[in-house]
Design a protein around this motif. Structure first.
Motif, PDB file in Angstrom:
ATOM      1  N   THR A 248       0.819  -1.222   0.000  1.00 46.02           N
ATOM      2  CA  THR A 248       0.000   0.000   0.000  1.00 46.02           C
ATOM      3  C   THR A 248       0.849   1.267   0.000  1.00 46.02           C
ATOM      4  O   THR A 248       0.540   2.228  -0.704  1.00 46.02           O
ATOM      5  CB  THR A 248      -0.938   0.006   1.215  1.00 46.02           C
ATOM      6  N   GLU A 249       1.926   1.280   0.804  1.00 43.74           N
ATOM      7  CA  GLU A 249       2.697   2.507   0.943  1.00 43.74           C
ATOM      8  C   GLU A 249       3.770   2.680  -0.120  1.00 43.74           C
ATOM      9  O   GLU A 249       3.997   3.787  -0.608  1.00 43.74           O
ATOM     10  CB  GLU A 249       3.347   2.548   2.336  1.00 43.74           C
ATOM     11  N   ASP A 250       4.451   1.607  -0.487  1.00 44.41           N
ATOM     12  CA  ASP A 250       5.569   1.713  -1.435  1.00 44.41           C
ATOM     13  C   ASP A 250       5.163   1.442  -2.877  1.00 44.41           C
ATOM     14  O   ASP A 250       5.763   2.003  -3.803  1.00 44.41           O
ATOM     15  CB  ASP A 250       6.689   0.752  -1.039  1.00 44.41           C
ATOM     16  N   LEU A 251       4.162   0.559  -3.041  1.00 44.66           N
ATOM     17  CA  LEU A 251       3.757   0.187  -4.407  1.00 44.66           C
ATOM     18  C   LEU A 251       2.368   0.701  -4.768  1.00 44.66           C
ATOM     19  O   LEU A 251       1.922   0.502  -5.900  1.00 44.66           O
ATOM     20  CB  LEU A 251       3.797  -1.341  -4.554  1.00 44.66           C
ATOM     21  N   HIS A 252       1.685   1.334  -3.816  1.00 46.96           N
ATOM     22  CA  HIS A 252       0.371   1.950  -4.057  1.00 46.96           C
ATOM     23  C   HIS A 252      -0.616   0.953  -4.674  1.00 46.96           C
ATOM     24  O   HIS A 252      -1.335   1.258  -5.624  1.00 46.96           O
ATOM     25  CB  HIS A 252       0.518   3.174  -4.965  1.00 46.96           C
ATOM     26  N   SER A 253      -0.632  -0.244  -4.115  1.00 47.40           N
ATOM     27  CA  SER A 253      -1.537  -1.296  -4.581  1.00 47.40           C
ATOM     28  C   SER A 253      -2.603  -1.549  -3.523  1.00 47.40           C
ATOM     29  O   SER A 253      -2.495  -1.087  -2.384  1.00 47.40           O
ATOM     30  CB  SER A 253      -0.760  -2.581  -4.873  1.00 47.40           C
ATOM     31  N   GLY A 254      -3.642  -2.337  -3.900  1.00 51.55           N
ATOM     32  CA  GLY A 254      -4.770  -2.561  -3.014  1.00 51.55           C
ATOM     33  C   GLY A 254      -5.016  -4.017  -2.703  1.00 51.55           C
ATOM     34  O   GLY A 254      -4.171  -4.883  -2.963  1.00 51.55           O
TER      35      GLY A 254
END
Length: 417
Positions: A248-254
């Protein structure tokens, strides 16, 4: 037996029973998790659930297994299945009557986990009694690979059932699954030569308990194996604890990507397990350590480079390493330890390695707040890889061949009597 393969009546009963139990266990964890969420127990409830789902089993195992005898293994497995069925039944009755306090659920899950202290060592130790010695690896790999497929399928089905019929009615499936598993285990028949040396017959419970730890310590193959299990679980814990944060924080994935990563891990475990059912391994220690080194390097590269393809690569490597570590571990214990000692040795190694997971997760979580989750994941991978390389350089575990396992069994038995 060798010509006929593993799929004889007794192993088939064990396999179907094990798959039913894995299905019930997976349904239990996911149903209880959602029960806590829907009942408003929040983060405290889920944190307690995760804690009591792993630690009691690891701690209880070494203290139960000294009481096991080779001819009693299936009864210990049956006892565990029926106990878990009763626990879920009690939780169900309470839930349908509008009484589901946190203390009751957590106490039930604590007992649920503790029963694994008898089931898991017994289920590993019973395999050499059902298949030919040359097919032990095949049997372990078959159960390992099929188990991962069942787990990922159960998670999917469980989510659908909860959405359509609710948590309570989904849990109704669990009780008959445990009962079916117990009945199938009771149908297994095998000849157990429960012959114990004269020096062991008169041993008290305390001396048997001490003897198990002494056996692991003096075993020239299993002692370095246990050391690597400790390092590997401690090093992999940051990935388990921080992978969601890293995504979530480094790769902005869900959540979708996280689910796909879990599927990728299961696919890696299944594929490696399938390969090990077809491939004849001679140096189990080399496979065991080598898989951990590859896994550690994958974590190190992923943590140092925030790229989504590398995350999927690490997830696949983790899954493959799970099978490439568990299958040789079980096989080495089954071939290098006397039948009456196998449950306790497995439980001891399981305990000292599993306790590293919460420790590594707590330390990793603290360090991630200071240095970032990526660097902590990379550090864990580096620890796993370096510890594996050191064991290959300074111990003989990488050079041990299959024939050495039985020689070590006889040698260690004499040294501990």
């Amino acid at each position: 037996m060798r010509a006929q393969g593993i799929w004889k009546r007794n192993f088939t009963y064990l396999f179907v029973s094990k798959m039913g139990k894995i299905t019930a266990d997976s349904l239990t964890f996911n149903c209880i998790l959602w029960l806590l969420v829907l009942e408003g127990k929040g983060a405290i409830g889920t944190a307690f659930l995760i804690a009591v789902s792993f630690v009691p089993q690891a701690i209880v195992g070494p203290f139960i297994t000294p009481m096991m005898r080779p001819n009693q293994l299936k009864f210990w497995m049956c006892f565990a299945d029926l106990t878990r069925a009763i626990i879920i039944f009690v939780i169900l009755i309470s839930y349908f009557n509008g009484f589901s306090p946190l203390w009751l659920i957590i106490a039930g899950m604590l007992l649920h986990s503790a029963t694994g202290g008898s089931y898991e060592p017994a289920s590993v130790s019973i395999i050499p009694k059902l298949v030919h010695e040359d097919l032990i690896q095949n049997a372990n790999a078959t159960i390992q690979s099929a188990g991962h497929v069942v787990r990922i399928g159960t998670v999917t089905v469980c989510g659908i059932m909860i959405a359509f019929v609710g948590v309570g009615y989904t849990m109704l499936v669990i009780v008959p699954l445990y009962i079916l598993s117990a009945l199938l285990v009771l149908m297994i028949t095998y000849r157990a030569e429960d012959i114990i040396d004269k020096g062991k017959k008169g041993l008290s419970y305390r001396k048997r308990l001490i003897r198990g730890f002494s056996l692991v310590r003096k075993h020239h193959i299993l002692f370095p194996l246990a050391i690597f299990c400790v390092c590997s679980n401690f090093a992999a814990a940051p990935w388990e604890a921080l992978s969601v944060i890293y995504l979530t924080e480094d790769l902005h994935s869900g959540p979708v990507i996280y689910s796909l990563i879990k599927v990728t891990t299961a696919a890696g475990a299944f594929l490696m397990g399938l390969i090990l059912t077809k491939m004849k391994v001679n140096r189990y220690g080399l496979l065991f350590i080598g898989a951990g080194i590859v896994d550690g390097m994958a974590f190190f590269i992923t943590g140092m480079n925030a790229l989504l393809p590398l995350v999927f690569l690490s997830a696949f490597a983790l899954g493959a390493a799970i099978s490439a570590v568990n299958v040789p571990e079980h096989t080495m214990i089954q071939l290098s330890v006397k039948a009456e000692d196998q449950p306790q040795v497995y439980a001891i190694i399981n305990m000292i390695s599993y306790l590293m997971i919460p420790l590594g997760a707590l330390i990793g979580g603290y360090m991630a707040t200071r240095y970032g989750s990526g660097y902590v994941i990379a550090a864990g991978g580096l620890i796993e890889a370096v510890s594996g390389i050191c064991l290959l350089l300074f111990t003989k575990i990488g050079k041990v061949e299959r024939s050495d396992l039985t020689l070590e069994r006889d040698k260690t038995t004499l040294n501990t009597t």
